[in-house]
Design an enzyme around this catalytic site. Structure first.
Site, PDB file in Angstrom:
ATOM      1  N   MET A 143       0.818  -1.215   0.000  1.00 27.00           N
ATOM      2  CA  MET A 143       0.000   0.000   0.000  1.00 27.00           C
ATOM      3  C   MET A 143       0.858   1.273   0.000  1.00 27.00           C
ATOM      4  O   MET A 143       2.049   1.233   0.279  1.00 27.00           O
ATOM      5  CB  MET A 143      -0.913   0.018   1.229  1.00 27.00           C
ATOM      6  CG  MET A 143      -1.963  -1.088   1.247  1.00 27.00           C
ATOM      7  SD  MET A 143      -3.013  -1.034   2.719  1.00 27.00           S
ATOM      8  CE  MET A 143      -4.009   0.425   2.387  1.00 27.00           C
ATOM      9  N   HIS A 144       0.209   2.378  -0.303  1.00 31.97           N
ATOM     10  CA  HIS A 144       0.687   3.743  -0.072  1.00 31.97           C
ATOM     11  C   HIS A 144       1.799   4.226  -1.010  1.00 31.97           C
ATOM     12  O   HIS A 144       2.080   5.411  -1.051  1.00 31.97           O
ATOM     13  CB  HIS A 144       1.191   3.935   1.367  1.00 31.97           C
ATOM     14  CG  HIS A 144       0.295   3.409   2.439  1.00 31.97           C
ATOM     15  ND1 HIS A 144      -1.027   3.771   2.552  1.00 31.97           N
ATOM     16  CD2 HIS A 144       0.546   2.538   3.467  1.00 31.97           C
ATOM     17  CE1 HIS A 144      -1.549   3.155   3.602  1.00 31.97           C
ATOM     18  NE2 HIS A 144      -0.622   2.404   4.160  1.00 31.97           N
ATOM     19  N   ASP A 195      -2.698  -5.016  -0.062  1.00 32.79           N
ATOM     20  CA  ASP A 195      -2.229  -6.280   0.506  1.00 32.79           C
ATOM     21  C   ASP A 195      -3.012  -6.700   1.742  1.00 32.79           C
ATOM     22  O   ASP A 195      -3.349  -7.882   1.903  1.00 32.79           O
ATOM     23  CB  ASP A 195      -0.722  -6.238   0.799  1.00 32.79           C
ATOM     24  CG  ASP A 195      -0.283  -5.040   1.632  1.00 32.79           C
ATOM     25  OD1 ASP A 195      -1.137  -4.250   2.096  1.00 32.79           O
ATOM     26  OD2 ASP A 195       0.937  -4.883   1.815  1.00 32.79           O
TER      27      ASP A 195
END
Length: 500
Positions: A81-82, A240
């Site tokens: 992520m991110h 995820d």
């Protein structure tokens, strides 16, 4: 027999999984790639590495497969992520991706609070401004690499860039977009309000689809490079942690997951979009349509144990390192560890704090330190469970996946520290299974993800909390929580002495 592929684009490697209609894993291939860490707190990767290694992994998978490639009907994704990937007007990468574990953006988090307001940010995004999220990275680029942002036409998250290179279609989906600080979580739409307040063009945000949404077929070039059929359907995929939840059947109210990978998460299913945790834990859109989950994060969970092994037992296996773990008493003979190797996320959101061993004496042996590391990781995860319980959630059964589910003693420690029943799955592949399930559901093998989970997941063993152990761990947990407050000032003072 029909098949699907789940692609899990992780921080250190990509894993591809071939699963059949019976939920069986037929083949698995993994390819690693490096981190780029030029300065303390910086963590980047070359997006081209993801594409190259995924292509090689899929090629190997196809070569192992002795069936008709046309029977591989769908492919979907789980992704770290991110991370920030910036593309120009020609969809070319402008700079290395800045990853979730990059902590350079403390200044930009404060800018977000100043420009948006802490209460308004929580009302829209359900999350506080943390260094790992995508919006602070965009503002860092805007401040320090303005010429790069001026050329940017769209930002993408890691798995979405990989999927673009396979289909030439640009999309994001809600579970990953929820980790950007740019999504209105409840309305499932990019927030023009936040974009305007921080001075970003909303056109940088990619189109949004559901996690199981069909986004195209493989390009001729990618199909030829991997050996897959061009007719293979491609589905959006999920973050995820959302995929880990799907692959562990966290799909109904009351279900909770503990996942211990490089980082560690405690994740609990939410039916509604309006619960208020005051920003103490994350609140994200699930990979299941119109569902949500709350999540606490330990930044260095499995990483703490791998760091310990690499530093003190580099040539040994984890099994050798942990030999005798069950013989060490609760409390590691008076030794406590806090797993703040790279700062912490929940409940402190502190990029400066660092890890500690407390209570060392000359009688301690290496296995005592190993036990203390494992107990410290588990205590950190328990802080998230404590927040959930204080909000009124009932946490009595937890599915455990990842590194923490590979050692029986650690599973019992989780049961005792969490004071909850711990369930180990019979076949645990984490987010890659969740990605495969999204492909199976998208391919219409099942009427729902819950129906899919009944085929793709099964319980193996249950660990019950032992009352006398629970009592000892509750006393230790109180001491553990004191360590953060007692070392916070010390670590602030030590910051100037760290490597830059």
């Amino acid at each position: 027999m029909k098949y699907v592929i789940g692609v899990d684009l992780g921080t250190s490697a990509v894993k591809v999984l071939l699963m059949n209609q019976e939920g069986k894993v037929c083949h698995e291939v993994s390819k690693s790639y490096p981190l780029i860490q030029e300065k303390s707190g910086f963590s980047e990767q070359d997006p081209h590495e993801w594409v190259e290694k995924t292509t090689l992994a899929l090629k190997d998978l196809v070569e192992q497969f002795d069936g008709d490639v046309a029977s591989i009907e769908g492919i979907s994704f789980s992704g770290q992520m991110h991370g920030l990937v910036l593309l120009d007007d020609n969809n070319q990468v402008l700079r290395n991706a800045i990853l979730w574990n990059d902590t350079r953006t403390t200044e930009q988090c404060q800018q977000i609070y100043h420009l948006v307001g802490e209460e308004r940010l929580l009302a829209i995004t359900k999350n506080p401004a943390l260094e790992g999220f995508t919006l602070p990275k965009l503002l860092w680029v805007k401040q320090y690499e303005p010429e790069v942002l001026e050329k940017a036409a769209v930002f993408m998250l890691p798995k979405d860039y990989l999927r673009y290179k396979m289909t030439e279609q640009i999309h994001s989906e809600y579970s990953d977009a929820a980790g950007t600080l740019l999504l209105n979580i409840a309305e499932k739409a990019w927030s023009n309000e936040i974009c305007d307040l921080v001075g970003l063009d909303p056109s940088l945000c990619p189109p949004l689809v559901e996690s199981h949404g069909f986004v195209g077929e493989l390009t001729e070039t990618f199909a030829q490079a991997t050996g897959l059929a061009k007719t293979t359907k491609v589905f959006a995929g999920g973050a995820d942690n959302a995929c880990g939840a799907i692959g562990s059947a966290i799909l109904t109210e009351g279900k909770t997951l503990c996942s211990i990978g490089t980082s560690g998460v405690v994740l609990s299913y939410e039916e509604t979009k309006d619960r208020d945790f005051g920003g103490k834990v994350h609140y994200f859109n699930h990979g299941q349509e119109d569902a949500y989950y709350t999540m606490g994060v330990t930044l260095a969970a499995g990483y703490s144990l791998s760091w310990f092994k690499d530093t003190f037992a580099k040539t040994e296996t984890f099994e050798a390192l942990l030999d005798g773990l069950s013989e060490v008493p609760i409390g590691a003979n008076g030794l406590l560890f806090t797993p703040y190797l790279v700062g912490e996320r929940t409940p402190y959101a502190d990029a400066t704090i660092r890890a500690s061993f407390i209570g060392m004496d000359a009688s301690h042996e290496r296995i005592d330190f190993a036990r203390a590391v494992i107990e410290g990781i588990t205590f950190s995860l328990n802080e998230s469970i404590e927040i959930f319980r204080e909000s009124g959630k009932t946490i009595d059964t937890i599915i455990s996946i990842g590194g923490g589910a590979k050692n029986e003693t650690w599973l019992q420690i989780q049961a005792d520290v969490f004071n909850a029943k711990i369930v180990k799955l019979s076949s645990e592949q984490g987010p890659a299974v969740g990605a495969s399930m999204l492909a199976a559901y998208g391919s219409r093998w099942f009427n729902s993800l819950q129906e899919c989970a009944e085929v793709f997941t099964a319980e193996d063993k249950v660990y019950e909390p032992i009352p006398q152990n629970v009592e000892k761990y509750q006393a230790l947990f109180t001491l553990y929580k004191d360590v953060y407050q007692q070392t916070k000032g010390l670590n602030e003072g030590l910051k100037s002495f760290r490597k830059n």
